[in-house]
Scaffold this active site. Structure first.
Site, PDB file in Angstrom:
ATOM      1  N   ASP A 155      44.645  29.270  15.472  1.00  0.00           N
ATOM      2  CA  ASP A 155      44.642  30.075  14.247  1.00  0.00           C
ATOM      3  C   ASP A 155      43.278  30.722  14.018  1.00  0.00           C
ATOM      4  O   ASP A 155      42.236  30.087  14.211  1.00  0.00           O
ATOM      5  CB  ASP A 155      44.949  29.195  13.040  1.00  0.00           C
ATOM      6  CG  ASP A 155      46.333  29.420  12.477  1.00  0.00           C
ATOM      7  OD1 ASP A 155      46.918  30.487  12.735  1.00  0.00           O
ATOM      8  OD2 ASP A 155      46.838  28.526  11.778  1.00  0.00           O
ATOM      9  N   ASP A 200      45.320  26.312  10.999  1.00  0.00           N
ATOM     10  CA  ASP A 200      44.370  26.088   9.912  1.00  0.00           C
ATOM     11  C   ASP A 200      44.980  25.146   8.869  1.00  0.00           C
ATOM     12  O   ASP A 200      44.322  24.770   7.899  1.00  0.00           O
ATOM     13  CB  ASP A 200      43.891  27.396   9.289  1.00  0.00           C
ATOM     14  CG  ASP A 200      45.013  28.263   8.735  1.00  0.00           C
ATOM     15  OD1 ASP A 200      46.181  27.822   8.761  1.00  0.00           O
ATOM     16  OD2 ASP A 200      44.725  29.389   8.294  1.00  0.00           O
ATOM     17  N   SER A 201      46.207  24.724   9.110  1.00  0.00           N
ATOM     18  CA  SER A 201      46.831  23.643   8.341  1.00  0.00           C
ATOM     19  C   SER A 201      45.976  22.381   8.387  1.00  0.00           C
ATOM     20  O   SER A 201      46.158  21.479   7.556  1.00  0.00           O
ATOM     21  CB  SER A 201      48.224  23.337   8.888  1.00  0.00           C
ATOM     22  OG  SER A 201      48.191  23.181  10.302  1.00  0.00           O
ATOM     23  N   GLU A 257      57.357  32.645   8.265  1.00  0.00           N
ATOM     24  CA  GLU A 257      57.304  31.432   7.445  1.00  0.00           C
ATOM     25  C   GLU A 257      57.941  31.662   6.084  1.00  0.00           C
ATOM     26  O   GLU A 257      57.617  32.619   5.374  1.00  0.00           O
ATOM     27  CB  GLU A 257      55.857  30.969   7.267  1.00  0.00           C
ATOM     28  CG  GLU A 257      55.728  29.706   6.451  1.00  0.00           C
ATOM     29  CD  GLU A 257      54.346  29.086   6.485  1.00  0.00           C
ATOM     30  OE1 GLU A 257      54.131  28.073   5.788  1.00  0.00           O
ATOM     31  OE2 GLU A 257      53.469  29.609   7.216  1.00  0.00           O
ATOM     32  N   GLU A 276      47.240  36.333  10.297  1.00  0.00           N
ATOM     33  CA  GLU A 276      48.218  36.484   9.221  1.00  0.00           C
ATOM     34  C   GLU A 276      48.100  37.851   8.579  1.00  0.00           C
ATOM     35  O   GLU A 276      47.002  38.259   8.187  1.00  0.00           O
ATOM     36  CB  GLU A 276      48.001  35.412   8.146  1.00  0.00           C
ATOM     37  CG  GLU A 276      48.172  33.985   8.635  1.00  0.00           C
ATOM     38  CD  GLU A 276      47.995  32.967   7.506  1.00  0.00           C
ATOM     39  OE1 GLU A 276      47.852  33.397   6.332  1.00  0.00           O
ATOM     40  OE2 GLU A 276      47.988  31.766   7.799  1.00  0.00           O
ATOM     41  N   LYS A 299      46.145  33.534  16.520  1.00  0.00           N
ATOM     42  CA  LYS A 299      47.140  33.917  15.522  1.00  0.00           C
ATOM     43  C   LYS A 299      46.455  34.459  14.283  1.00  0.00           C
ATOM     44  O   LYS A 299      45.488  33.882  13.800  1.00  0.00           O
ATOM     45  CB  LYS A 299      48.027  32.734  15.138  1.00  0.00           C
ATOM     46  CG  LYS A 299      49.126  33.103  14.129  1.00  0.00           C
ATOM     47  CD  LYS A 299      50.133  31.998  13.959  1.00  0.00           C
ATOM     48  CE  LYS A 299      49.625  30.854  13.134  1.00  0.00           C
ATOM     49  NZ  LYS A 299      49.338  31.267  11.714  1.00  0.00           N
TER      50      LYS A 299
END
Length: 264
Positions: free
Chosen positions: A84, A45-46, A181, A114, A112
């Site tokens: 993501d 999602d960067s 991270e 978070e 993925k």
């Protein structure tokens, strides 16, 4: 060349061989990375920051990630592809199941998410339904406003212990890969040694089982700024392919990240 799978990544960890990963968002770059033998490609999602020019990742939608995942899959024949799950796309278990199914149908081999303990039931449910899951702890960009900015996590003992405990619980819930991270190198080392699953670092020191960078950072072309934990591999390379090869070789040989890219 054999296709990289979760079993391949586990074998690399067991043999002590480092895993090299990069983000990608289209077929052309995915094909280049794949041909240079990258192990893992993440559709992060960067993309909200490096493609759309936003200040954070929060505007990215499931449709955005699904589109770019389909593009990356078309350029990939060997690398393991992870997508993501964007901000608020897994706020409930049912929501997570539907959105994960969409990303898997678009070409992902894993999704993925978070977060820590609050995700346990969701992760268990996804795995039970045949969706491999990668966890993400430390600086989780979707929580940037909770953290008060993009800040290193785990420097205080209590916070570090919470990250370690969460990592163990995520593994027990069924995650097959974990991203750490922006946490101190010593904490990342402890987690990597404690877990049986592979641990991939970004700003987490050299002792994790592998490394990942955002491709725009690795090429030194990010629109906003160069993170401390990244390195511009085009500086000493003649072209992009050579830069990717240099990055992979440095990861495999434990030359990247160096102390200057890590946090204590």
């Amino acid at each position: 060349m054999k296709k990289v799978t979760t079993s391949t990544l586990m074998q690399l960890k067991q043999k002590g061989e480092k895993i090299a990963a990069l983000t990608a968002y289209d077929a052309s770059f995915a094909k280049m990375f794949d041909e240079q033998l990258i192990d893992v490609i993440l559709i992060g999602d960067s993309l909200g920051m490096v493609l759309k020019g936003d200040d954070d990742t929060l505007s990215v939608t499931v449709d955005d990630v699904a589109y770019h995942t389909a593009c990356v899959r078309k350029g990939t024949s060997r690398a393991f592809v992870i997508a993501d799950m964007p901000f608020m796309s897994y706020a409930s278990k049912e929501q997570a199941y539907g959105n994960a199914a969409k990303l898997m149908a678009s070409g992902a081999s894993m999704v993925k998410v978070e977060g820590g303990e609050w995700l346990i039931e969701t992760i268990t449910g996804l795995v039970e339904r045949g969706v491999p899951v990668c966890g993400h702890l430390g600086l989780t960009p979707q929580s940037v406003h909770v953290f008060g900015g993009f800040k290193v996590q785990g420097r205080e003992n209590e916070q570090a212990k919470k990250i370690v405990d969460s990592a163990i619980k995520l593994e027990n819930a069924g995650v097959q890969l974990l991203v750490l991270e922006c946490i101190p190198s010593a904490v990342a080392k402890l987690i990597s040694e404690a877990l049986k699953i592979p641990v991939i670092g970004i700003g987490a020191g050299v002792s994790t089982d592998g490394q990942i960078l955002v491709m725009h950072d690795m090429f030194g072309i990010s629109a906003n700024y160069m993170p401390k934990f990244s390195k511009n591999y085009l500086t000493d390379s003649n072209d992009m392919r050579s830069a990717v090869t240099a990055y992979i070789n440095d990861v495999k040989a434990n030359r990247f990240p160096g102390p200057e890219h890590s946090f204590e």
